[in-house]
Design a protein around this motif. Structure first.
Motif, PDB file in Angstrom:
ATOM      1  N   VAL A   1       0.833  -1.204   0.000  1.00 19.16           N
ATOM      2  CA  VAL A   1       0.000   0.000   0.000  1.00 19.16           C
ATOM      3  C   VAL A   1       0.867   1.255   0.000  1.00 19.16           C
ATOM      4  N   GLN A   2       1.936   1.240   0.777  1.00 21.71           N
ATOM      5  CA  GLN A   2       2.797   2.412   0.890  1.00 21.71           C
ATOM      6  C   GLN A   2       3.670   2.635  -0.340  1.00 21.71           C
ATOM      7  N   SER A   3       3.894   1.586  -1.126  1.00 17.30           N
ATOM      8  CA  SER A   3       4.836   1.712  -2.238  1.00 17.30           C
ATOM      9  C   SER A   3       4.175   1.861  -3.607  1.00 17.30           C
ATOM     10  N   LEU A   4       2.861   1.689  -3.696  1.00 16.49           N
ATOM     11  CA  LEU A   4       2.178   1.762  -4.982  1.00 16.49           C
ATOM     12  C   LEU A   4       1.221   2.946  -5.053  1.00 16.49           C
ATOM     13  N   ASP A   5       0.897   3.341  -6.275  1.00 16.83           N
ATOM     14  CA  ASP A   5      -0.119   4.359  -6.490  1.00 16.83           C
ATOM     15  C   ASP A   5      -1.497   3.739  -6.301  1.00 16.83           C
ATOM     16  N   ARG A   6      -2.440   4.563  -5.895  1.00 13.56           N
ATOM     17  CA  ARG A   6      -3.799   4.073  -5.652  1.00 13.56           C
ATOM     18  C   ARG A   6      -4.493   3.537  -6.895  1.00 13.56           C
ATOM     19  N   ASP A   7      -4.052   3.937  -8.048  1.00 14.84           N
ATOM     20  CA  ASP A   7      -4.684   3.440  -9.272  1.00 14.84           C
ATOM     21  C   ASP A   7      -4.097   2.103  -9.735  1.00 14.84           C
ATOM     22  N   ASP A   8      -3.087   1.615  -9.045  1.00  9.97           N
ATOM     23  CA  ASP A   8      -2.504   0.314  -9.359  1.00  9.97           C
ATOM     24  C   ASP A   8      -3.421  -0.780  -8.790  1.00  9.97           C
ATOM     25  N   PRO A   9      -3.809  -1.767  -9.600  1.00  2.62           N
ATOM     26  CA  PRO A   9      -4.677  -2.839  -9.091  1.00  2.62           C
ATOM     27  C   PRO A   9      -4.094  -3.582  -7.888  1.00  2.62           C
ATOM     28  N   ALA A  10      -2.777  -3.658  -7.802  1.00  2.00           N
ATOM     29  CA  ALA A  10      -2.149  -4.327  -6.656  1.00  2.00           C
ATOM     30  C   ALA A  10      -2.366  -3.547  -5.363  1.00  2.00           C
ATOM     31  N   TRP A  11      -2.533  -2.222  -5.470  1.00  7.08           N
ATOM     32  CA  TRP A  11      -2.818  -1.410  -4.281  1.00  7.08           C
ATOM     33  C   TRP A  11      -4.158  -1.814  -3.695  1.00  7.08           C
ATOM     34  N   LEU A  12      -5.167  -1.940  -4.551  1.00  5.45           N
ATOM     35  CA  LEU A  12      -6.493  -2.340  -4.083  1.00  5.45           C
ATOM     36  C   LEU A  12      -6.470  -3.755  -3.504  1.00  5.45           C
ATOM     37  N   ALA A  13      -5.729  -4.645  -4.130  1.00  8.73           N
ATOM     38  CA  ALA A  13      -5.601  -6.008  -3.609  1.00  8.73           C
ATOM     39  C   ALA A  13      -4.951  -6.001  -2.221  1.00  8.73           C
ATOM     40  N   ALA A  14      -3.961  -5.144  -2.041  1.00  8.67           N
ATOM     41  CA  ALA A  14      -3.305  -5.042  -0.728  1.00  8.67           C
ATOM     42  C   ALA A  14      -4.264  -4.480   0.317  1.00  8.67           C
ATOM     43  N   MET A  15      -5.088  -3.513  -0.074  1.00  5.15           N
ATOM     44  CA  MET A  15      -6.089  -2.982   0.857  1.00  5.15           C
ATOM     45  C   MET A  15      -7.093  -4.078   1.239  1.00  5.15           C
ATOM     46  N   ASP A  16      -7.491  -4.894   0.269  1.00 11.24           N
ATOM     47  CA  ASP A  16      -8.381  -6.014   0.553  1.00 11.24           C
ATOM     48  C   ASP A  16      -7.716  -7.002   1.509  1.00 11.24           C
ATOM     49  N   GLU A  17      -6.428  -7.228   1.334  1.00 16.73           N
ATOM     50  CA  GLU A  17      -5.695  -8.131   2.214  1.00 16.73           C
ATOM     51  C   GLU A  17      -5.622  -7.569   3.635  1.00 16.73           C
ATOM     52  N   LEU A  18      -5.397  -6.265   3.765  1.00 11.54           N
ATOM     53  CA  LEU A  18      -5.403  -5.649   5.097  1.00 11.54           C
ATOM     54  C   LEU A  18      -6.744  -5.864   5.790  1.00 11.54           C
ATOM     55  N   GLN A  19      -7.825  -5.663   5.054  1.00 10.57           N
ATOM     56  CA  GLN A  19      -9.157  -5.873   5.636  1.00 10.57           C
ATOM     57  C   GLN A  19      -9.363  -7.337   6.006  1.00 10.57           C
ATOM     58  N   ALA A  20      -8.879  -8.246   5.172  1.00  3.43           N
ATOM     59  CA  ALA A  20      -9.020  -9.677   5.463  1.00  3.43           C
ATOM     60  C   ALA A  20      -8.256 -10.060   6.732  1.00  3.43           C
ATOM     61  N   VAL A  21      -7.070  -9.494   6.922  1.00  2.00           N
ATOM     62  CA  VAL A  21      -6.281  -9.758   8.126  1.00  2.00           C
ATOM     63  C   VAL A  21      -7.040  -9.259   9.361  1.00  2.00           C
ATOM     64  N   LEU A  22      -7.549  -8.044   9.293  1.00  2.00           N
ATOM     65  CA  LEU A  22      -8.306  -7.490  10.428  1.00  2.00           C
ATOM     66  C   LEU A  22      -9.536  -8.339  10.739  1.00  2.00           C
ATOM     67  N   THR A  23     -10.260  -8.716   9.712  1.00  2.00           N
ATOM     68  CA  THR A  23     -11.464  -9.524   9.914  1.00  2.00           C
ATOM     69  C   THR A  23     -11.116 -10.859  10.549  1.00  2.00           C
ATOM     70  N   GLU A  24     -10.101 -11.528  10.019  1.00  2.00           N
ATOM     71  CA  GLU A  24      -9.708 -12.824  10.579  1.00  2.00           C
ATOM     72  C   GLU A  24      -9.277 -12.696  12.034  1.00  2.00           C
ATOM     73  N   ALA A  25      -8.491 -11.665  12.327  1.00  2.00           N
ATOM     74  CA  ALA A  25      -8.013 -11.468  13.701  1.00  2.00           C
ATOM     75  C   ALA A  25      -9.149 -11.183  14.663  1.00  2.00           C
ATOM     76  N   ARG A  26     -10.065 -10.314  14.260  1.00  2.00           N
ATOM     77  CA  ARG A  26     -11.173  -9.953  15.153  1.00  2.00           C
ATOM     78  C   ARG A  26     -12.130 -11.116  15.360  1.00  2.00           C
ATOM     79  N   GLU A  27     -12.350 -11.904  14.326  1.00  2.00           N
ATOM     80  CA  GLU A  27     -13.206 -13.083  14.477  1.00  2.00           C
ATOM     81  C   GLU A  27     -12.537 -14.117  15.379  1.00  2.00           C
ATOM     82  N   ALA A  28     -11.248 -14.324  15.216  1.00  2.00           N
ATOM     83  CA  ALA A  28     -10.539 -15.289  16.039  1.00  2.00           C
ATOM     84  C   ALA A  28     -10.515 -14.875  17.505  1.00  2.00           C
ATOM     85  N   ALA A  29     -10.387 -13.565  17.737  1.00  2.00           N
ATOM     86  CA  ALA A  29     -10.326 -13.061  19.112  1.00  2.00           C
ATOM     87  C   ALA A  29     -11.691 -13.013  19.758  1.00  2.00           C
ATOM     88  N   GLY A  30     -12.718 -13.124  18.937  1.00  2.00           N
ATOM     89  CA  GLY A  30     -14.089 -13.218  19.368  1.00  2.00           C
ATOM     90  C   GLY A  30     -14.628 -12.184  20.201  1.00  2.00           C
TER      91      GLY A  30
END
Length: 116
Positions: free
Chosen positions: A87-116
């Protein structure tokens, strides 16, 4: 160590979901984040008092239970760090930037669900 702990590489057992337990766990695994946690806790308690609602405190608990989960699990921490670097190294219009943002959200979701 359980099979689940071996597969995720958990460094320590999941703490109880209480302010004191989360603070103690964070002090063990990421003490550099304690000031951030304390500041956000104070903000949550202030909002709770102003609004006569426990919602901000519940929100703080959810956020920090998730943060402790990420910090205690090397698999989640590595995924978050890699996504943040992208996220920090790419421009926002790069498709990999959006994929990285999706991955950040997936990490947060998984962590919060696991921590219950």
């Amino acid at each position: 160590m359980s099979a689940a702990e071996q597969s995720t590489g958990e460094a320590m057992p999941r703490p109880e979901r209480t302010p004191d337990a989360l603070r103690l766990a964070l002090a063990r695994i990421a003490p550099h984040r304690l000031a951030e946690m304390e500041r956000q806790k104070n903000e949550a308690f202030q909002l709770a008092a102003q609004n006569n609602s426990l919602g901000p405190i519940h929100g703080w608990m959810t956020i920090w239970a998730g943060e402790v989960e990420i910090e205690r699990r090397p698999d989640l921490l590595a995924r978050r760090r890699a996504a943040e670097l992208t996220v920090q190294s790419l421009d926002r219009d790069d498709p990999a930037w959006l994929a990285a943002m999706d991955e950040l959200q997936a990490v947060l979701t998984e962590a919060r669900e696991a921590a219950g």
